[in-house]
Structures are given as C-alpha cells and as structure tokens.
Design an enzyme around this catalytic site. Sequence first.
Site, short mmCIF file in Angstrom:
data_model
loop_
_atom_site.label_atom_id
_atom_site.label_comp_id
_atom_site.label_asym_id
_atom_site.label_seq_id
_atom_site.Cartn_x
_atom_site.Cartn_y
_atom_site.Cartn_z
N ARG A 75 28.30 45.35 154.54
CA ARG A 75 26.98 45.16 153.91
C ARG A 75 26.73 43.68 153.61
NH1 ARG A 75 26.74 49.09 148.97
NH2 ARG A 75 24.71 48.08 148.71
N GLN A 105 16.98 46.32 141.41
CA GLN A 105 18.16 47.19 141.51
C GLN A 105 19.00 46.76 142.72
OE1 GLN A 105 17.01 51.63 140.83
NE2 GLN A 105 15.17 50.61 141.58
N VAL A 107 21.29 44.61 145.29
CA VAL A 107 22.49 43.76 145.11
C VAL A 107 22.49 42.65 146.16
CG1 VAL A 107 23.84 45.58 144.02
CG2 VAL A 107 23.87 45.38 146.51
N HIS A 123 21.88 46.11 138.86
CA HIS A 123 23.05 46.75 139.49
C HIS A 123 24.01 45.72 140.06
CE1 HIS A 123 20.46 50.61 140.03
NE2 HIS A 123 20.92 50.49 138.80
N GLY A 197 9.43 50.04 146.27
CA GLY A 197 10.56 50.42 147.12
C GLY A 197 11.74 51.04 146.41
N SER A 199 13.26 54.94 144.95
CA SER A 199 13.08 56.40 144.91
C SER A 199 13.06 56.89 143.47
CB SER A 199 14.22 57.09 145.68
OG SER A 199 15.46 56.71 145.10
C1 BV8 Z 1 25.47 54.68 134.05
C2 BV8 Z 1 25.13 49.18 143.23
C3 BV8 Z 1 26.61 55.16 132.04
C4 BV8 Z 1 26.26 49.66 144.09
C5 BV8 Z 1 23.92 51.19 142.53
C6 BV8 Z 1 27.32 61.66 136.45
C7 BV8 Z 1 28.40 60.80 136.26
C8 BV8 Z 1 28.20 59.44 135.99
C9 BV8 Z 1 26.91 58.94 135.92
C10 BV8 Z 1 25.87 59.82 136.12
C11 BV8 Z 1 26.04 61.16 136.37
N1 BV8 Z 1 24.82 61.73 136.52
C12 BV8 Z 1 23.87 60.80 136.38
C13 BV8 Z 1 24.49 59.64 136.12
C14 BV8 Z 1 23.88 58.36 135.91
C15 BV8 Z 1 23.90 57.64 137.25
C16 BV8 Z 1 22.70 58.15 138.04
O1 BV8 Z 1 21.59 57.81 137.72
N2 BV8 Z 1 22.96 58.97 139.07
C17 BV8 Z 1 21.84 59.53 139.78
C18 BV8 Z 1 21.93 59.22 141.25
C19 BV8 Z 1 21.79 61.02 139.49
N3 BV8 Z 1 23.75 56.25 136.90
C20 BV8 Z 1 24.87 55.52 136.74
O2 BV8 Z 1 25.99 55.90 136.96
C21 BV8 Z 1 24.60 54.13 136.20
N4 BV8 Z 1 25.48 53.90 135.11
O3 BV8 Z 1 24.71 55.60 133.87
O4 BV8 Z 1 26.47 54.35 133.19
C22 BV8 Z 1 27.54 54.41 131.19
C23 BV8 Z 1 27.07 53.84 130.01
C24 BV8 Z 1 27.96 53.17 129.20
C25 BV8 Z 1 29.31 53.04 129.58
C26 BV8 Z 1 29.76 53.58 130.79
C27 BV8 Z 1 28.88 54.28 131.61
C28 BV8 Z 1 24.91 53.09 137.26
C29 BV8 Z 1 23.96 53.26 138.41
C30 BV8 Z 1 24.13 52.08 139.37
C31 BV8 Z 1 24.74 52.55 140.67
N5 BV8 Z 1 24.79 51.42 141.60
N6 BV8 Z 1 24.00 50.12 143.34
C32 BV8 Z 1 25.96 49.44 145.55
O5 BV8 Z 1 24.85 48.95 145.90
O6 BV8 Z 1 26.87 49.74 146.35
S1 BV8 Z 1 22.61 52.21 142.68
C33 BV8 Z 1 21.92 52.13 144.23
O7 BV8 Z 1 20.83 53.05 144.20
C34 BV8 Z 1 21.29 50.80 144.58
O8 BV8 Z 1 21.43 49.79 143.61
C35 BV8 Z 1 19.82 51.15 144.67
O9 BV8 Z 1 19.02 50.13 144.28
C36 BV8 Z 1 19.78 52.26 143.71
C37 BV8 Z 1 18.55 53.05 143.64
O10 BV8 Z 1 18.17 53.40 144.95
P1 BV8 Z 1 16.76 52.81 145.45
O11 BV8 Z 1 16.74 51.35 145.24
O12 BV8 Z 1 15.66 53.59 144.82
O13 BV8 Z 1 16.88 53.07 146.99
P2 BV8 Z 1 16.68 54.47 147.73
O14 BV8 Z 1 17.32 54.33 149.06
O15 BV8 Z 1 17.04 55.60 146.83
O16 BV8 Z 1 15.08 54.56 147.93
C38 BV8 Z 1 14.45 53.61 148.75
C39 BV8 Z 1 12.96 53.76 148.50
O17 BV8 Z 1 12.29 52.75 149.25
C40 BV8 Z 1 12.41 55.09 148.95
O18 BV8 Z 1 11.52 55.58 147.96
C41 BV8 Z 1 11.62 54.74 150.22
O19 BV8 Z 1 10.46 55.55 150.36
C42 BV8 Z 1 11.20 53.33 149.92
N7 BV8 Z 1 10.97 52.50 151.11
C43 BV8 Z 1 11.53 52.61 152.35
N8 BV8 Z 1 11.06 51.62 153.15
C44 BV8 Z 1 10.20 50.88 152.39
C45 BV8 Z 1 10.14 51.43 151.10
N9 BV8 Z 1 9.37 50.93 150.11
C46 BV8 Z 1 8.63 49.85 150.42
N10 BV8 Z 1 8.63 49.25 151.63
C47 BV8 Z 1 9.39 49.74 152.63
N11 BV8 Z 1 9.39 49.16 153.83
#
Ligand code: BV8
Length: 250
Positions: A75, A105, A107, A123, A197, A199
């Site tokens: 990446r 969000q 990286v 993130h 951009g 989800s």
């Molecule tokens: C936390 C870095 C608590 C890494 C990322 C069970 C266990 C543990 C945690 C959880 C759990 N259940 C829920 C959680 C919370 C969890 C969470 O939210 N899970 C979800 C998925 C259910 N969150 C966490 O764990 C967070 N931490 O809660 O900690 C805590 C508190 C105190 C002490 C200890 C712990 C941490 C979350 C961070 C994870 N890391 N990234 C890496 O990159 O490898 S997240 C990762 O997803 C990326 O950063 C990305 O940015 C992020 C979100 O995704 P999107 O950016 O939205 O991207 P996606 O592909 O989903 O969507 C793209 C969009 O773009 C689409 O809508 C598409 O239509 C659109 N698009 C496409 N093309 C275009 C466009 N838009 C415009 N123009 C275009 N051309």
Amino acid sequence: MDAVPAAIAEALRRATDTGGHICVLTGAGMSAESGIPTFRGTHDSLWSRFDPMRLATAEAWREDPALVWGWYRWRMQLVRDAQPNAGHRALATLAQRVPLSLVTQNVDDLHERAGSLVDAHVHGSLFALRCFACGRAHAGSLDDYVGGMQRVEPMRCAACGDRIRPGVVWFGEALPDDAWSAATDAAMRCTLMLVVGTSGLVYPAAGLPALARRHGATVVEINPEPTALSAEVDHVWRATAAHGLPRFLG
Ligand code: BV8
Ligand code: ZN
C-alpha cells in the site's frame, strides 16, 4: 453530475459570506481517482482475497507480522506511485479562500502532496513508522521491498529490537488523542461540513457528521453512492471527489 446543486452552492455561499468555518471529512473515496483501492469497494487489488477488516488489526500482526507488513509495504508503494487528484487539489485551493479544517480517515499523504494542511489524520498515517512494543518512532530507511504481493519481514526497533509497525490506527485501537480532539473541535465549530468519499461505517469517525449537525452545521455528503450517513445529512450530491470538488471553486 455537472454544476454544484443549487441548495449546496447556497449552503457554501452562506457559510463563506457569514465568515463561517468549513470542515471537510474525507474517506478512502477521496483517493479512489488517484488509483488507491477503497476498503469496501470493488477491490481491483492483488489483496482482494484478504479482508482489510482482518488484516488491519493487532491480532493479525501478532499472528503473521510478515503478511501484514507486506500488505502495508504494498500500500505504501501504491501511494508513493500515485498522484493527488483534482479533488485533493480543489480542497487545497478552497482552504486558501475560506477558513477550512481538513479531517481525514485516510492514511495516505495525498492531501499533503496536493498542498493541504491536514488538521487531523484520525486513523494515523501509513508512513509514520514506530516500534510495535516501545512506540519509538522509526527514523531509519525503509526495507528493500520490490513490490507485488509478498510477505515482508518487518524492520526491527533500534532501541528494543521489536518489530516496526505502520503508524495507522488498527481496528480495536484508540484514535490518537490529538487528532481526535482536533477532529471533534473542527466538527463542533464548523457552519458547513463536507463529507467526501466515506461509507460512514467506521466509528468513532463516522459520528463526526452527526456531531457537526448537533452543533448547528449544515452537512453535505459528496459520494457517487448512498452511504450509512446519507439519511442523516442535509444535502447529498451523487458526484465523485475529482469531479465535484473542483466545481466548488466556481
Ligand atoms: C475504536 C487505518 C475503541 C488502518 C482504519 C468490535 C471490536 C473492536 C472495535 C469495534 C467493534 N465493533 C465496532 C468497533 C469499532 C470499530 C468500527 O467502527 N468497526 C466498524 C467497521 C464496525 N472502530 C474501531 O475499532 C476504532 N477504534 O473504536 O477503539 C477504543 C477506545 C479506547 C481504547 C481502545 C479502543 C478504530 C477504527 C480505525 C480502523 N482503521 N484505517 C488501515 O488503513 O489499514 S479504518 C479504514 O476504514 C480506513 O481508515 C478508512 O478510511 C476507514 C473508513 O472507510 P472509508 O474511508 O469510508 O472507505 P470505504 O472503502 O468504506 O468507503 C469508500 C467510500 O467512497 C464509499 O462510500 C464509496 O461510495 C465512495 N467512493 C468511491 N469512489 C469515490 C467515492 N467517493 C468520492 N469519489 C470517488 N471517486
Ligand atoms: Zn522498540
């Protein structure tokens, strides 16, 4: 998908004419037109058979650090070979005209390479390498990764000898305090939030638009597809980042 929809153009004018503050929240879709695969989109990547939700975790790192590090090196190479797109550049220009906070969000460093000052990388950042055990920043050079899908043994910490990890926030890890407070501060202060951009599935970042709205901001989603946030924003523009954002510049 051409001109900015009237209601959104009006919201932008109102925000800027009244000395308002704009907060932009970006996600992986911001970099899609630079060739960086999104997390949940149709993966055109070598790694589509691996689930980022599984790989971006400390558990995966403990289990198989070379696999996870190989994924990140791939990446990092993708980002290094990519260029900021017209959407990144439009945000950098907009910030010269109106008070704007940029919360991402993502990286990657494409916002910075387009000339933006990023107020919060909620993130973390791909290139901010640090020791998995003692947290010491790794200032050394990168390993001699040659590309492609492969396992790469992580480098070792000069201080304690443990493995060097990417400075990103894994699932289950807390967001960096300074980035998160900058992000929430920007969301609470802004009069207009542009959500580009994302989800809207990853928390707590996905809660920022609702926070902005609770503090009186108008929230606009710019995304070619509906998202988990679409029902809770004021306006939606089904446009892409590279096509839509330059149209905000008039
Ligand atoms: C936390 C870095 C608590 C890494 C990322 C069970 C266990 C543990 C945690 C959880 C759990 N259940 C829920 C959680 C919370 C969890 C969470 O939210 N899970 C979800 C998925 C259910 N969150 C966490 O764990 C967070 N931490 O809660 O900690 C805590 C508190 C105190 C002490 C200890 C712990 C941490 C979350 C961070 C994870 N890391 N990234 C890496 O990159 O490898 S997240 C990762 O997803 C990326 O950063 C990305 O940015 C992020 C979100 O995704 P999107 O950016 O939205 O991207 P996606 O592909 O989903 O969507 C793209 C969009 O773009 C689409 O809508 C598409 O239509 C659109 N698009 C496409 N093309 C275009 C466009 N838009 C415009 N123009 C275009 N051309
Ligand atoms: Zn160390």
